[in-house]
Design an enzyme around this catalytic site. Sequence first.
Site, PDB file in Angstrom:
ATOM      1  N   HIS A  33       0.819  -1.230   0.000  1.00  0.00           N
ATOM      2  CA  HIS A  33       0.000   0.000   0.000  1.00  0.00           C
ATOM      3  C   HIS A  33       0.851   1.277   0.000  1.00  0.00           C
ATOM      4  CE1 HIS A  33      -3.593  -2.304   0.554  1.00  0.00           C
ATOM      5  NE2 HIS A  33      -3.254  -2.747   1.749  1.00  0.00           N
ATOM      6  N   ASP A  64      -2.921 -10.632  -2.136  1.00  0.00           N
ATOM      7  CA  ASP A  64      -3.467 -10.104  -0.877  1.00  0.00           C
ATOM      8  C   ASP A  64      -4.934  -9.709  -1.133  1.00  0.00           C
ATOM      9  OD1 ASP A  64      -2.292  -8.689   1.884  1.00  0.00           O
ATOM     10  OD2 ASP A  64      -4.043  -7.665   1.067  1.00  0.00           O
TER      11      ASP A  64
END
Length: 337
Positions: free
Chosen positions: A125, A162
């Site tokens: 991220h 993910d």
Amino acid sequence: MLYFSHPASLEHDPRAHMPGHPDTPERLVAIERVLADRDWLGWERREAPAAAERELELIHSAGHVEAIRELCLSGGGPIDADTFVGEASYRAALHAAGGACAMTRSLLGGDQRVGFSALRPSGHHAERDRGMGFCLFDNIAVAAELAIRELGVERVFIFDWDVHHGNGTAEAFRRRSDVLFVSIHQAGIFPGTGPSGDFGSGEGEGYTINLPVPGGSDEELWLSLVEHIVLPVASSFTPGLILVSAGFDAHRADPLATCTLEAGSFAQMGCHLRDFAAELGIPLGVVLEGGYEPVALAESVAATLAALGGEGEAISAAPEPLLTSRAAVGVSRHWRL
Ligand SMILES: [Zn+2]
């Protein structure tokens, strides 16, 4: 098979700022306990070195690296509503990126063909100029860029399994045709990016593939996407290296999402990738991202490592008619499936 870790990973603990935070050192303790019980499944353990700041700057601005360093060294604090650092977090982050880089160097040096980098904090991220979503530096993006700029690889395939969209990695490479980024993620949850219609931009058009799935999605759908979309596209791309952002938070027990995978589902993805890498004769490096229920995480990592090491057979999945075809329509505008 090389397994990278470092004790610095255990010193980063967001609970100092937010009690109950799901990203705990116990995640890694649980993984290593299960692996130790199974004699590390034959994997060779190596200590992850710290990344150099110039390596982080392959992806991040010098200002971001400095800001994280200064925040940590001044005692830590919040970066956003769910991302926190303490004094030890900078060192942990350097080793997390360093593990992904060292793994990539070893694999491309012909040392071994499969690697796993099991460090915290995770990375996918983190953006060029900011940390977010528990991530400070984008470990896998740094490793991919290192492979291209310094280790002679022409094309890198990054598969992000993910349950959250890897917005940082996607953004780092969205205008590039030398990195194929493919993500399967649950739609409608953090960070809210990665719609199926986003294929990257400019020269990178077609080299970003987003496969959002609804909450509640099961193994049948995930494995169908892997077999019938992800790997055929990756095969056409002819990469020189495969890197996987392996979060285990699509597990049914995970508190942050509602997909229903099990340890065996991750093992199946591992089998498919193992066979794919062997077919192409290229190395496969896996980088730990999320996974927040420690027992489920540990079982899933162990099942994946067993598969990557050669255990089990890839089972062919039926093409899931509705969702596969919907995703396939967009993808087939750019790639032959
Ligand atoms: Zn995640």
